[in-house]
Write a protein that holds these residues in place. Sequence first.
Motif, mmCIF file in Angstrom:
data_model
loop_
_atom_site.group_PDB
_atom_site.id
_atom_site.type_symbol
_atom_site.label_atom_id
_atom_site.label_comp_id
_atom_site.label_asym_id
_atom_site.label_seq_id
_atom_site.Cartn_x
_atom_site.Cartn_y
_atom_site.Cartn_z
ATOM 1 N N GLN A 97 -5.402 19.258 37.225
ATOM 2 C CA GLN A 97 -4.791 17.914 37.162
ATOM 3 C C GLN A 97 -3.517 18.018 36.338
ATOM 4 N N VAL A 98 -2.511 17.374 36.876
ATOM 5 C CA VAL A 98 -1.191 17.519 36.248
ATOM 6 C C VAL A 98 -1.058 16.461 35.162
ATOM 7 N N PHE A 99 -0.783 16.889 33.954
ATOM 8 C CA PHE A 99 -0.571 15.952 32.848
ATOM 9 C C PHE A 99 0.720 16.292 32.128
ATOM 10 N N THR A 100 1.719 16.539 32.843
ATOM 11 C CA THR A 100 2.963 16.921 32.188
ATOM 12 C C THR A 100 3.895 15.725 32.174
ATOM 13 N N HIS A 101 4.970 15.840 31.518
ATOM 14 C CA HIS A 101 5.949 14.758 31.421
ATOM 15 C C HIS A 101 7.321 15.323 31.733
ATOM 16 N N ALA A 102 8.038 14.662 32.604
ATOM 17 C CA ALA A 102 9.394 15.100 32.909
ATOM 18 C C ALA A 102 10.177 13.907 33.424
ATOM 19 N N ASN A 103 11.479 13.897 33.154
ATOM 20 C CA ASN A 103 12.341 12.811 33.637
ATOM 21 C C ASN A 103 13.027 13.163 34.948
ATOM 22 N N ALA A 104 12.934 14.410 35.303
ATOM 23 C CA ALA A 104 13.576 14.838 36.547
ATOM 24 C C ALA A 104 12.627 15.778 37.276
ATOM 25 N N PRO A 105 12.756 15.887 38.550
ATOM 26 C CA PRO A 105 11.888 16.808 39.297
ATOM 27 C C PRO A 105 12.030 18.236 38.750
ATOM 28 N N VAL A 106 10.900 18.861 38.551
ATOM 29 C CA VAL A 106 10.913 20.250 38.053
ATOM 30 C C VAL A 106 9.908 21.071 38.867
ATOM 31 N N VAL A 107 10.185 22.379 38.841
ATOM 32 C CA VAL A 107 9.250 23.285 39.508
ATOM 33 C C VAL A 107 8.161 23.666 38.510
ATOM 34 N N MET A 108 6.931 23.503 38.905
ATOM 35 C CA MET A 108 5.804 23.897 38.058
ATOM 36 C C MET A 108 4.919 24.837 38.865
ATOM 37 N N GLN A 109 3.907 25.334 38.251
ATOM 38 C CA GLN A 109 3.030 26.217 38.998
ATOM 39 C C GLN A 109 1.601 26.119 38.487
ATOM 40 N N LEU A 110 0.694 26.277 39.440
ATOM 41 C CA LEU A 110 -0.698 26.438 39.000
ATOM 42 C C LEU A 110 -0.789 27.853 38.442
ATOM 43 N N PRO A 111 -1.413 27.972 37.325
ATOM 44 C CA PRO A 111 -1.329 29.262 36.623
ATOM 45 C C PRO A 111 -2.110 30.382 37.325
ATOM 46 N N SER A 112 -1.714 31.601 37.032
ATOM 47 C CA SER A 112 -2.455 32.771 37.504
ATOM 48 C C SER A 112 -3.760 32.878 36.715
#
Lengths: 308, 348
Positions: free
Chosen positions: A107-122
């Motif tokens: 579940q994504v619980f991050t905060h950002a003001n602009a679209p960013v690339v994230m990843q599900l971790p290895s």
Amino acid sequence: MKTHPSILLLTGALLLGSLHAQAQESVAQDADAKISAIANPKQSNGIHIGDVLKRSIVIDVKSPYQLSKNTYPVKGTVRNGIELVDVNVAAKAKNGMTEYRMDLSYQVFTHANAPVVMQLPSEPLLLSGGPKALHIDVPTWRFWFSPLVSANIETAKANLQPQIKAERIDVNHHRWALLGFGGLLAGALVALLYINADKRWLPFMGGAFALAHRRIKRLPHAAGEERKALLYVHQAFNQTHGSNLFAHDLDAFLTAHGSFARMKQEIADFFERSNRALFAAPPEDVGAFIRELAVLSKQLRNCERGVR
Amino acid sequence: MSTAIAENQLADWRQRSLKLESEVKKVIVGQDKAIRLMNIAIFARGHVLLEGGVGVGKTTLLQSITRGIGGAYERIEGTVDLMPNDLVYHTYLGDDGKPKIDEGPLLRAGENLSVFFFNEINRARPQVHALMLRVMAERHLYAFKREYRLPHMVVFADRNQVEKNETFEIPSAARDRFMMEIPIDIPEDRELKKALMFNTKFQHAEKLTQQVESGVLQFDQLNDFSDVIQEHISASDVIEEYALDLWEATQNPAQFGIRMESVDVARLIQAGASPRGMGMLLKAARVHAWLMNRNSLYPEDIHAVFHEVIAHRLAFNAMYENRRTALSRELTAHILDTVAVPSRAMAA
């Protein structure tokens, strides 16, 4: 520069330890273990905070190796704003192999003001039970995280829209259609009345033949009344013609009043019958005579009204 | 006379009457209506005033009809110096040099006289009119110390409408003796006009008349048969009321709502149709009904002869008298257009 012997010894020991470790956790080869299938989330963009991303991984491990339970991903682990919220691992033995099916929910619980690339971790997994220490890693999976609000919103006030009155829907074309339909309906009703009504309370209904028809219908079927019936029809003809109409004027009458042309033969017959009844011999069956005149006057009324 | 015999007689005479018409039509073109009206007058035993220009074929028409009905035909020209005795006798010197007296045109044929043609009657003096009108009414004349009977005579007179000099207008009482005034007009059809101009058969009136079959009718039986027709054709109470309305309309047209352009209808009429005139109207109408093979009188029968029987009888006030020919036609047309047939009868 002189090197202290103890340092050299320590360095050597660390180097050996490292080599040993490398020897113990070699990357599993396809023959021993492999990821046979990965099902990642279908959508890799437009992911918002709170979205749950699920991925399923199928790992085939050759006996005697097996996945070490100690290395299973731990529920609740948070990495870079992504929390592993559910872990399910199922193992199934077949043909000297063990098939592991691992369902991971993030579940994504991050905060950002602009679209960013994230990843599900290895997720690194260790294999145990075999002669060598092997490991196999579940690869990362990249996606675009989209913020719910625009980047430049600082206060809610700046983003507020003024409250405006709801825009009216243009129903004019419906109104015209409704009026048109209403007009047609009213016209049809009037036409229906016009065709069938005998009274003279509508405009243009007081025609000479309409009046004659109405009077003839009211006549009793008694001797002598046929003269009145004939009079009413003659009066209607005279009124329509503008002067007395006789049989020899019939062509001129029909030329001037074309709507009666289809009744030419019936009108000629009427004059002949009228002459016989008035000047030669009265009809034997007065009732039938008056009824026939009523029918004729109705047909003539329809001609007068332009109705077929 | 039994009904069947009467029916046969009526049918037989009708056939002969229509044959007379067709015979006359062979030589007189474009005058079908006039021929029909003269046929009616012959069977109604009425005298006829012919109205028309010069050279339109009046004489040929009369000679043709006379040939068809048989009997003698006499003719006299109206002139300003014509005297009554010119109709009765004429004097001449005989072979022996002594004065002689012979019967004039009126008496010459005696009882065989069937048609007497008085050409340009309005050129003759009123004294001549008086004699002529008396003979027309009484059909006999006392002369040469004896009575001459003219029972089968029908008078056809021509009135010169064009010239006014040396003419004497026929007074209304005299006009009333004529059953009909029939217009003889030049045909409107161009083809007929062309035929009258170029067809040489029309250039010889005498030869033309010879083409008519003689003796189609028996002139000496017409009086009796006329009575048969009058008795046979019935008139319903409705037609009687209608004829009465028409009569009253000739006397007081304004009362019937009749309007005429440029005429004050209330001041137009000095005297309407006379009782004799209305009697002649019904007489002629009955003959028309008989010709149409009917036993009852219809309004159409009255209409067929109304103008010709009534128009010349109307006496107008002096201010309208000089327009009488046009006004009388217009008035009779308005009367027929306005007076409804069964209106009064319905109220009964």
